[in-house]
Design a protein around this motif. Sequence first.
Motif, mmCIF file in Angstrom:
data_model
loop_
_atom_site.group_PDB
_atom_site.id
_atom_site.type_symbol
_atom_site.label_atom_id
_atom_site.label_comp_id
_atom_site.label_asym_id
_atom_site.label_seq_id
_atom_site.Cartn_x
_atom_site.Cartn_y
_atom_site.Cartn_z
ATOM 1 N N TYR A 145 0.846 -1.193 0.000
ATOM 2 C CA TYR A 145 0.000 0.000 0.000
ATOM 3 C C TYR A 145 0.884 1.247 0.000
ATOM 4 N N TRP A 146 1.967 1.188 0.746
ATOM 5 C CA TRP A 146 2.840 2.354 0.884
ATOM 6 C C TRP A 146 3.876 2.446 -0.222
ATOM 7 N N PHE A 147 4.361 1.318 -0.784
ATOM 8 C CA PHE A 147 5.443 1.435 -1.755
ATOM 9 C C PHE A 147 5.006 1.364 -3.214
ATOM 10 N N THR A 148 3.711 1.231 -3.472
ATOM 11 C CA THR A 148 3.268 1.251 -4.869
ATOM 12 C C THR A 148 2.469 2.514 -5.164
ATOM 13 N N SER A 149 2.559 2.952 -6.401
ATOM 14 C CA SER A 149 1.841 4.149 -6.845
ATOM 15 C C SER A 149 0.331 3.935 -6.869
ATOM 16 N N SER A 150 -0.089 2.691 -6.958
ATOM 17 C CA SER A 150 -1.513 2.369 -7.102
ATOM 18 C C SER A 150 -2.204 2.105 -5.772
ATOM 19 N N THR A 151 -1.499 2.088 -4.685
ATOM 20 C CA THR A 151 -1.959 1.687 -3.343
ATOM 21 C C THR A 151 -2.332 0.216 -3.287
ATOM 22 N N SER A 152 -1.772 -0.562 -4.172
ATOM 23 C CA SER A 152 -1.817 -2.019 -4.104
ATOM 24 C C SER A 152 -3.208 -2.628 -3.987
ATOM 25 N N PHE A 153 -3.975 -2.563 -5.062
ATOM 26 C CA PHE A 153 -5.218 -3.334 -5.097
ATOM 27 C C PHE A 153 -4.832 -4.817 -5.134
ATOM 28 N N ALA A 154 -3.982 -5.189 -6.111
ATOM 29 C CA ALA A 154 -3.407 -6.536 -6.243
ATOM 30 C C ALA A 154 -4.440 -7.652 -6.263
ATOM 31 N N ASN A 155 -5.665 -7.347 -6.688
ATOM 32 C CA ASN A 155 -6.735 -8.333 -6.659
ATOM 33 C C ASN A 155 -7.821 -7.896 -7.649
ATOM 34 N N PRO A 156 -8.016 -8.651 -8.734
ATOM 35 C CA PRO A 156 -9.044 -8.260 -9.710
ATOM 36 C C PRO A 156 -10.447 -8.137 -9.121
ATOM 37 N N ALA A 157 -10.814 -8.981 -8.177
ATOM 38 C CA ALA A 157 -12.160 -8.888 -7.583
ATOM 39 C C ALA A 157 -12.307 -7.591 -6.793
ATOM 40 N N ILE A 158 -11.272 -7.204 -6.081
ATOM 41 C CA ILE A 158 -11.298 -5.950 -5.328
ATOM 42 C C ILE A 158 -11.330 -4.772 -6.284
ATOM 43 N N THR A 159 -10.604 -4.866 -7.369
ATOM 44 C CA THR A 159 -10.592 -3.785 -8.361
ATOM 45 C C THR A 159 -11.996 -3.554 -8.901
ATOM 46 N N ILE A 160 -12.676 -4.621 -9.257
ATOM 47 C CA ILE A 160 -14.045 -4.510 -9.772
ATOM 48 C C ILE A 160 -14.970 -3.948 -8.688
ATOM 49 N N SER A 203 -17.704 1.992 -5.950
ATOM 50 C CA SER A 203 -17.666 2.849 -4.771
ATOM 51 C C SER A 203 -17.057 4.196 -5.130
ATOM 52 N N ASP A 204 -17.855 5.238 -5.104
ATOM 53 C CA ASP A 204 -17.361 6.575 -5.424
ATOM 54 C C ASP A 204 -16.812 7.245 -4.174
ATOM 55 N N THR A 205 -15.797 6.604 -3.594
ATOM 56 C CA THR A 205 -15.112 7.119 -2.418
ATOM 57 C C THR A 205 -13.637 7.288 -2.772
ATOM 58 N N PHE A 206 -12.825 7.697 -1.821
ATOM 59 C CA PHE A 206 -11.391 7.867 -2.071
ATOM 60 C C PHE A 206 -10.739 6.566 -2.531
ATOM 61 N N ALA A 207 -11.320 5.431 -2.200
ATOM 62 C CA ALA A 207 -10.749 4.128 -2.546
ATOM 63 C C ALA A 207 -11.206 3.617 -3.902
ATOM 64 N N GLY A 208 -12.065 4.357 -4.587
ATOM 65 C CA GLY A 208 -12.646 3.876 -5.831
ATOM 66 C C GLY A 208 -11.697 3.908 -7.012
ATOM 67 N N ILE A 209 -12.176 3.327 -8.099
ATOM 68 C CA ILE A 209 -11.490 3.351 -9.386
ATOM 69 C C ILE A 209 -12.576 3.467 -10.454
#
Length: 150
Positions: free
Chosen positions: A101-116, A121-127
């Motif tokens: 989470y801290w060392f990647t530019s993307s904040t480490s989703f690292a999971n296609p299910a989480i990405t979807i 979610s239209d929050t700070f954590a969304g995509i």
Amino acid sequence: SGGHMNPAVSLVAASRRELGWRDAAAYIAVQLVFGILGAWAAHLMFDLPTLQLSVKPRTGLGQWMGELIATFGLILTILGTVPRRREWVPASVALYITAAYWFTSSTSFANPAITIARSLSDTFAGIAPKDVPLFVAAQLVGAGLAALAE
């Protein structure tokens, strides 16, 4: 289930014949459904509209490279820990994802299910949904490279 909560992990396990392809497909379907239900549950807990789409852009080479590296490291962490100390996998994964989470530019989703799920979610954590395909592609490439490297 072996702790399968990530389609990338399930695909790597199936490619290594540690999990049948039919089981991997079932796990992936469940991972996607419960990822989405989890996003909706979070909305309910925080009094947000349940149904929403993210407008947060997450795109570009830096973001995709962050996801490739995050997923690469996650898979290597799992593959390196399982044969040596299987009981340490949950802690190893949690520590790795926290660090990534801290060392990647993307904040480490690292999971296609989480990405979807995060696209719903239209929050700070969304995509933004339009950015999901290349995020998932980067995750799958990272997983594949880790499977080859191990």
